[in-house]
Write a protein that holds these residues in place. Structure first.
Motif, PDB file in Angstrom:
ATOM      1  N   LYS A   1       0.827  -1.220   0.000  1.00  0.00           N
ATOM      2  CA  LYS A   1       0.000   0.000   0.000  1.00  0.00           C
ATOM      3  C   LYS A   1       0.859   1.268   0.000  1.00  0.00           C
ATOM      4  CE  LYS A   1      -0.649  -0.272   4.983  1.00  0.00           C
ATOM      5  NZ  LYS A   1      -1.549  -0.347   6.073  1.00  0.00           N
ATOM      6  N   ILE A   2       0.164   2.348  -0.410  1.00  0.00           N
ATOM      7  CA  ILE A   2       0.785   3.679  -0.332  1.00  0.00           C
ATOM      8  C   ILE A   2      -0.161   4.542   0.497  1.00  0.00           C
ATOM      9  CG2 ILE A   2       1.571   5.699  -1.627  1.00  0.00           C
ATOM     10  CD1 ILE A   2       1.780   3.939  -4.106  1.00  0.00           C
ATOM     11  N   GLU A   3       0.404   5.263   1.474  1.00  0.00           N
ATOM     12  CA  GLU A   3      -0.421   6.166   2.284  1.00  0.00           C
ATOM     13  C   GLU A   3       0.134   7.564   2.127  1.00  0.00           C
ATOM     14  OE1 GLU A   3      -1.267   3.864   6.300  1.00  0.00           O
ATOM     15  OE2 GLU A   3       0.611   3.262   5.337  1.00  0.00           O
TER      16      GLU A   3
ATOM     17  N   VAL B   1       4.471  10.442   3.324  1.00  0.00           N
ATOM     18  CA  VAL B   1       4.112   9.334   2.433  1.00  0.00           C
ATOM     19  C   VAL B   1       4.712   8.068   3.031  1.00  0.00           C
ATOM     20  CG1 VAL B   1       4.305   8.362   0.104  1.00  0.00           C
ATOM     21  CG2 VAL B   1       4.159  10.843   0.416  1.00  0.00           C
ATOM     22  N   ALA B   2       3.910   7.005   3.057  1.00  0.00           N
ATOM     23  CA  ALA B   2       4.440   5.728   3.560  1.00  0.00           C
ATOM     24  C   ALA B   2       4.143   4.649   2.539  1.00  0.00           C
ATOM     25  CB  ALA B   2       3.797   5.385   4.895  1.00  0.00           C
ATOM     26  N   VAL B   3       5.069   3.757   2.334  1.00  0.00           N
ATOM     27  CA  VAL B   3       4.852   2.590   1.469  1.00  0.00           C
ATOM     28  C   VAL B   3       5.115   1.336   2.299  1.00  0.00           C
ATOM     29  CG1 VAL B   3       5.251   3.531  -0.831  1.00  0.00           C
ATOM     30  CG2 VAL B   3       7.178   2.876   0.564  1.00  0.00           C
ATOM     31  N   THR B   4       4.261   0.361   2.081  1.00  0.00           N
ATOM     32  CA  THR B   4       4.433  -0.874   2.862  1.00  0.00           C
ATOM     33  C   THR B   4       4.705  -2.028   1.904  1.00  0.00           C
ATOM     34  OG1 THR B   4       2.937   0.017   4.502  1.00  0.00           O
ATOM     35  CG2 THR B   4       3.332  -2.363   4.590  1.00  0.00           C
TER      36      THR B   4
ATOM     37  N   THR C   1      -5.147   6.212   1.138  1.00  0.00           N
ATOM     38  CA  THR C   1      -4.388   4.957   1.047  1.00  0.00           C
ATOM     39  C   THR C   1      -4.762   4.232  -0.234  1.00  0.00           C
ATOM     40  OG1 THR C   1      -4.411   4.812   3.426  1.00  0.00           O
ATOM     41  CG2 THR C   1      -3.862   2.791   2.253  1.00  0.00           C
ATOM     42  N   LEU C   2      -3.717   3.765  -0.916  1.00  0.00           N
ATOM     43  CA  LEU C   2      -3.938   2.933  -2.108  1.00  0.00           C
ATOM     44  C   LEU C   2      -3.385   1.563  -1.775  1.00  0.00           C
ATOM     45  CD1 LEU C   2      -3.063   5.947  -3.419  1.00  0.00           C
ATOM     46  CD2 LEU C   2      -3.448   4.652  -5.512  1.00  0.00           C
ATOM     47  N   GLU C   3      -4.252   0.562  -1.846  1.00  0.00           N
ATOM     48  CA  GLU C   3      -3.774  -0.792  -1.567  1.00  0.00           C
ATOM     49  C   GLU C   3      -3.588  -1.527  -2.879  1.00  0.00           C
ATOM     50  OE1 GLU C   3      -6.078  -2.695   1.446  1.00  0.00           O
ATOM     51  OE2 GLU C   3      -5.375  -1.265   2.949  1.00  0.00           O
ATOM     52  N   PHE C   4      -2.565  -2.360  -2.925  1.00  0.00           N
ATOM     53  CA  PHE C   4      -2.264  -3.067  -4.172  1.00  0.00           C
ATOM     54  C   PHE C   4      -2.388  -4.564  -3.913  1.00  0.00           C
ATOM     55  CE2 PHE C   4       0.172   0.885  -4.042  1.00  0.00           C
ATOM     56  CZ  PHE C   4      -0.389   1.537  -5.124  1.00  0.00           C
TER      57      PHE C   4
END
Ligand code: ATP
Length: 753
Positions: A5-7, A80-83, A19-22
């Protein structure tokens, strides 16, 4: 699926947390122009550590923070956070999920967090590069940058390809090693400078220490020499003292004895002198004189009486002769004997008598005796008998007188004799005493001479003693000096054993001179003492330390150089190998897109580029351009060589816009296939494609999604069909809104392209 995801919050057009979840291999982000799609791609680059604000379409850091609308105030920070899913440990950390977060404040400062722990950018970049992810990498193709790789310089292109091949980690390592090497060399320069700085002082101290050591050696020599000298001197002094004491003992004793004798003699002589002169002798002499005067008077009376008697006898004789004629007168024997006895007696007296007067008296006595004898026997006449008898009576009277006088005289003589004898005896006694005195005086004189002799002898010995004392004083002061100069404990004095021979004075003198010479040398050397040694030790230790440091730094530089070389070789090998693999894929994909043709990446060595033509061009460039040009020329680069099928023209510059897009897509996909990144973001890479090519593009995406997670920002319908999830973005009053949409909605959202 790696990117989960990207927040976003406060980033560009996204003020609210979004939030964008992939969850599918292909995710498409769709929306109208200016809705904020590209902001999402940029958000990913932002969180991955992009440092170029310009490449994120801003001038300053705060351009990345939501700037506010009349409805929503501007934000103080953008985050911005990426998981990522890390179950396959694509990151070199021991977590199943890795979350990276970047927060930017309005003062352009950034904070980086990995799983909520604050990190340095360097740590973020390293962690990402271990997973083959980078902010400026080929796997985020921004809008309009699809053909960036075609437009890039040879050097940039090489960087992109290296990045795609996952060589960035080696570059990081190399860069780190180069930095370390630079730091090491900088340290080395500093340490060498420090060493150089202390070297002259060290050299100076070395000379000082050398001097001190030389002085120490001389002191040792001096101590040894002093030891021998002092031992010899002390032994000599001891021997001399004993010798002198012994020598002094006899004369001193003798002097004492002599002095005793002298004082005793002097006392005796004084006594003798003080005794009164021989009064007895005088008295006797006076008595004798008186007696002699008396004897003279008596003698004279005796003489006169004798004369008278003689006269009387003559008269008697005369008278008798007249009457005496008988010659036969008998003489009694007794008378003869008496006469004989008288004469013998007088004779004896005469034998003993020396005095002439007394001898005369004795002779008279003898005459008188003889006369008396003859008178007696020769006068016998009766006439005369009366006369004779008278005469005889007178004679008798006279003779009696004479006998009395004679007796008196004899008495006087006897007394005189006795006095004389006494006088002689006294005289003899006095003489004896005088002799004795004279003897004593002679002895005293001899003793005094002897005393003088002894005193002079003792004086000589005293002078010797004084000389010896001076020697001893000198010895002591010499000893003190020597001990001060070389240290008490360093002088060993081994005395010459008793009876052993002591060296000559000359040898001692020579030794003393040698000692003086050494002393002068030590004084000449001068110099400091323990402080210099300490300083030298300190500086030497520092010098040794710096030497070791230099050695260590050189070793470290050597090993870093080795490591850099190793990394360069590795990069080179992997690069060449990677280019070879990319070329295979590139050719395949290019052929697929164009139905044939040729596409190849050529590695260009710097020397190959230095052509005459370039040199001519170089003349026309400005200094800055020339520098940039040279940097490019000097680097090993990548040249793209393409040839379209059935077309004679060759080279990138001859391609149309669509052909360029296809070529770059083929290359990007080829790079991705060789070393698939965890995800690939393509921002309107398909914008220039016609329907046919869009289909081909879609096919390639499908194929690619098997290896890499794809996030596509697109307006292309064909592309959208391949997405598992579609995110729609709308912008309402300058604020982007995110929503999950269906394919139809997506089409609608993008205006049905
Ligand atoms: P297109 O389809 O035309 O490429 P897009 O959907 O990709 O458009 P973006 O380029 O992502 O759109 O978004 C640009 C929008 O973001 C602009 O409208 C711009 O005003 C807005 N924007 C950029 N920075 C900020 C900011 N700091 N604060 C608020 N809005 C911003």
């Amino acid at each position: 699926m790696y990117l989960k995801k990207i927040e976003l919050s406060g980033f560009k057009s996204f003020p609210r947390p979004s939030t964008l979840e992939f969850t599918t291999p292909i995710t498409a982000i769709v929306g109208p122009n200016g809705s904020g799609k590209s902001n999402i791609a940029e958000a990913v680059r932002f969180v991955l550590g992009e440092q170029s604000i310009k490449s994120l379409r801003g001038k300053r850091g705060e351009d990345l923070i939501f700037n506010g609308t009349h409805a929503i105030p501007r934000q103080s920070k953008a985050s911005v956070a990426v998981t990522f899913d890390n179950t396959k440990r694509i990151f070199d950390v021991d977590y199943d999920q890795v979350s990276l977060k970047r927060i930017m404040h309005r003062d352009s400062t950034s904070e980086y967090l990995i799983n909520d722990s604050r990190m340095r950018l360097k740590d973020i970049l390293e962690t990402l590069s271990s997973a083959h992810i980078g902010a400026s990498s080929h796997h985020i193709i921004s809008q309009g940058e699809a053909d960036r790789i075609l437009l890039a310089s040879l050097k940039e292109r090489r960087g992109m390809i290296e990045d795609a091949l996952g060589l960035k980690i080696y570059h990081y390592k190399k860069l780190e090693s180069v930095r370390k090497l630079d730091k090491t060399e900088e340290n080395l320069d500093q340490v060498e400078a420090l060493k150089k700085e202390i070297e002259p002082h060290l050299a100076f101290l070395e000379k000082q220490v050398e001097k001190i050591k030389r002085a120490e050696l001389l002191r040792k020599e001096l101590a040894d020499l002093c030891g021998v000298y002092l031992a010899q001197e002390e032994s000599y002094l001891n021997q001399q003292k004993t010798h002198l004491t012994n020598k002094q003992e006899v004369p001193n004793k003798e002097l004492q004895d002599i002095e005793k004798q002298i004082s005793s003699l002097e006392a005796t002589l004084k006594n003798a002198q003080t005794e009164p002169a021989s009064e007895d002798i005088l008295k006797i002499e006076q008595e004798l004189q008186a007696l002699r005067q008396k004897k003279d008077t008596v003698s004279r009376a005796f003489g006169r009486l004798e004369g008278v008697i003689e006269y009387e006898r003559q008269k008697i004789k005369e008278v008798s002769e007249k009457s005496h004629t008988d010659e036969n007168t008998s003489i009694s024997v007794i008378s003869i004997r008496k006469l004989q006895n008288d004469i013998v007696l007088y004779q004896k007296q005469a034998d003993d008598e020396e005095d002439p007067f007394m001898l005369k008296v004795i002779i008279k006595k003898v005459q008188s005796a003889v006369n008396s004898f003859f008178t007696k026997y020769l006068t016998s006449t009766p006439a005369n008998e009366q006369a004779v008898s008278l005469l005889q009576s007178t004679l008798k009277q006279k003779e009696e007188e004479k006998q009395n006088i004679e007796k008196e005289l004899t008495g006087i003589q006897e007394k005189e004799q006795a006095l004389h004898e006494e006088h002689i005896a006294l005289r003899q006694k006095t003489e004896l005493e005088h002799n004795k005195e004279r003897e004593s005086e002679r002895t005293l004189f001899a003793l005094q001479n002897k005393k003088t002799e002894l005193i002079s002898k003792i004086e000589v010995l005293k002078v010797k003693q004084e000389q010896l004392d001076t020697l001893e004083v000198n010895f002591k002061s010499f000893k003190e000096d020597a001990r001060t100069l070389v240290g008490v404990e360093k002088i060993e004095i081994v005395l010459v054993p008793e009876g052993a021979e002591i060296e000559s004075r000359q040898k001692q003198e020579e030794r003393k001179w040698a000692i003086e010479r050494i002393k002068i040398k030590i004084e000449e050397i001068g110099g400091g003492g323990s402080d210099v040694m300490e300083e030298y030790k300190e500086i030497q230790e520092r010098n040794d330390f710096l030497k070791r440091e230099i050695e260590d730094l050189r070793k470290s530089a050597e090993s870093l150089n080795g490591l850099i070389k190793e990394l360069e070789e590795k990069i080179d090998t992997l690069f060449k190998e990677g280019v070879r693999k990319i070329n295979t894929r590139f050719q395949e994909l290019f052929s697929l897109m164009f139905g044939g043709g040729k596409a190849v990446l050529n590695i260009i060595a710097p020397s190959q580029k230095r052509s005459k033509k370039n040199e001519a061009v170089e003349d026309l460039l400005s200094d800055e351009e020339f520098k940039e040009h040279m940097e490019q020329e000097e680097a090993e680069g990548i040249e793209i060589d393409v040839a379209l099928p059935k077309k004679k023209v060759k080279g990138l510059q001859m391609l149309s816009g669509g052909e360029r897009a296809l070529t770059s897509i083929a290359l990007i996909f080829a790079m991705t296939q060789v070393k698939p990144p965890p995800f690939l973001i393509l921002d309107e890479t398909d914008a220039a494609l016609d329907e046919t090519n869009s289909k081909k593009y879609g096919e390639m995406l499908k194929k690619l999604s098997g290896q890499t997670q794809l996030i596509l920002i697109t307006h292309n319908r064909e592309t959208m069909t391949h997405a598992g999830v579609l995110y729609g973005i709308t912008a309402v009053e300058g604020v982007s809104h995110l929503l999950s949409v269906k394919f139809d909605e997506a089409q609608e959202l993008t205006g049905g392209v």
